[in-house]
Design a protein around this motif. Structure first.
Motif, PDB file in Angstrom:
ATOM      1  N   HIS A 119       1.035  -1.202   0.099  1.00 43.45           N
ATOM      2  CA  HIS A 119      -0.236   0.101  -0.297  1.00 43.45           C
ATOM      3  C   HIS A 119       1.245   1.592  -0.043  1.00 43.45           C
ATOM      4  O   HIS A 119       2.117   1.680   0.443  1.00 43.45           O
ATOM      5  N   ASP A 140      -4.359   2.047  -2.885  1.00 45.31           N
ATOM      6  CA  ASP A 140      -3.234   1.139  -4.075  1.00 45.31           C
ATOM      7  C   ASP A 140      -2.416   2.124  -4.242  1.00 45.31           C
ATOM      8  O   ASP A 140      -2.693   2.988  -4.737  1.00 45.31           O
ATOM      9  N   ARG A 141      -1.136   1.444  -4.934  1.00 45.55           N
ATOM     10  CA  ARG A 141      -0.612   1.875  -6.252  1.00 45.55           C
ATOM     11  C   ARG A 141      -1.570   2.647  -7.259  1.00 45.55           C
ATOM     12  O   ARG A 141      -0.774   3.906  -8.082  1.00 45.55           O
ATOM     13  N   GLU A 191      -3.855   3.306  -7.494  1.00 41.67           N
ATOM     14  CA  GLU A 191      -4.704   4.817  -7.468  1.00 41.67           C
ATOM     15  C   GLU A 191      -3.709   6.063  -7.845  1.00 41.67           C
ATOM     16  O   GLU A 191      -4.652   7.448  -8.085  1.00 41.67           O
TER      17      GLU A 191
END
Length: 306
Positions: free
Chosen positions: A189, A242-243, A245
């Protein structure tokens, strides 16, 4: 710098003479905690003011508890010394303040608690305007280095030795052509920037990592949340991020005492929104600038005037 002062071993000394022994435990093992505080010139009253000083020293004492350090002075005394040092150094512009509580023993061995151990407090100031050039927004990459875990070296405490993690991530980012980086948790995350908290804007909501995602419980982060809610009426969502995003955010920005508010215009060479500094980022940056310079009377309780 000979006319500048620092506070060390219980007295104000010339900054040039503010030195420690190479056998000092805090130097050998990074067994120290610190704060980054800023003071600003208030144009309307013609004096210096320290921004959210009380909150910073409260957090410093909390960091001491985590690292089993025993500060020789309390938070109120630290604040009084800070005001006196600003006076002595005749600061008249943006000033970075660095207080440190450190393991002062001259000994080998990393254990924190031994008989007759000695912890000490020191303090110095440095003129500092912009930490990063944020005028056009930052190009940010996702670092391959992961943020330290709370059960390893807690990010909740500003531990000097932990900033090797920051140095590795930030340096590799620079060498890859980025202005700064985002670091992930071991679970993948988004945690925060190299040494700043992170906000995303999606559908007029501010999204930020939860304080349980191995981030510093940032005072500037809290300031921005209050300004966003009270002045702009925005809702705040604190949760795991999350990455990917990062790649679909409408806007994004870093916040921190030294950084202040730094808009982000790309992640991993993907533009954020239209690739320009966003409207909400601009409004919050302006509000923050007014708050730290004493131009928002409703937040005057955040200022400790010199």
């Amino acid at each position: 710098m000979s006319d500048q002062y620092a506070y060390l071993r219980g007295e104000f000394v010339s900054l040039d003479n503010a030195t420690i022994n190479i056998r000092t435990h805090g130097f050998l093992y990074g067994t120290a905690v610190f704060e980054g505080i800023k003071a600003y010139w208030l144009p309307e009253t013609g004096q210096m003011s320290v921004f959210r000083m009380v909150e910073h020293y409260k957090r410093l004492i909390q960091s001491c508890r985590i690292l089993r350090l025993r500060s020789p002075i309390d938070a109120e005394t630290m604040g009084n010394l800070t005001i006196e040092l600003i006076r002595r150094n005749q600061c008249q512009g943006p000033t970075y303040i660095r207080p440190i509580v450190y393991k002062a023993d001259l000994r080998i061995g990393p254990i924190l608690t031994v008989e007759n151990t000695k912890d000490d407090f020191c303090l110095f100031t440095v003129p500092m305007d912009g930490y990063l050039d944020t005028s056009k927004g930052l190009k940010v990459g996702v670092s391959s280095w992961r943020r330290l875990d709370d059960n390893a070296i807690p990010a909740r405490a500003k531990v000097n030795g932990a900033y090797v993690n920051t140095a590795l991530a930030k340096t590799d980012g620079y060498l890859s052509g980025f202005d700064d980086v985002v670091v992930l948790t071991n679970e993948g995350h988004v945690a925060e920037g190299s040494a700043m908290n992170l906000f995303l804007v999606r559908d007029n909501q501010l999204i930020t990592s939860s304080i349980t995602e191995n981030i510093l419980e940032g005072i500037t982060r809290d300031t921005i949340i209050q300004l966003a809610q009270q002045e702009l009426g925005l809702s705040i969502v604190s949760r795991p991020i999350d990455r990917t995003e990062l790649y679909v955010a409408d806007e994004a920005f870093f916040v921190g005492t030294a950084t202040e508010l730094a808009p982000i215009t790309s992640f991993d060479n993907r533009p954020v929104g239209d690739g320009k500094v966003g409207t909400i980022s601009t409004k919050l940056r302006d509000l923050y600038s007014k708050a730290i310079h004493g131009l928002l009377p409703q937040y005057s309780h955040w200022l400790t005037k010199v």
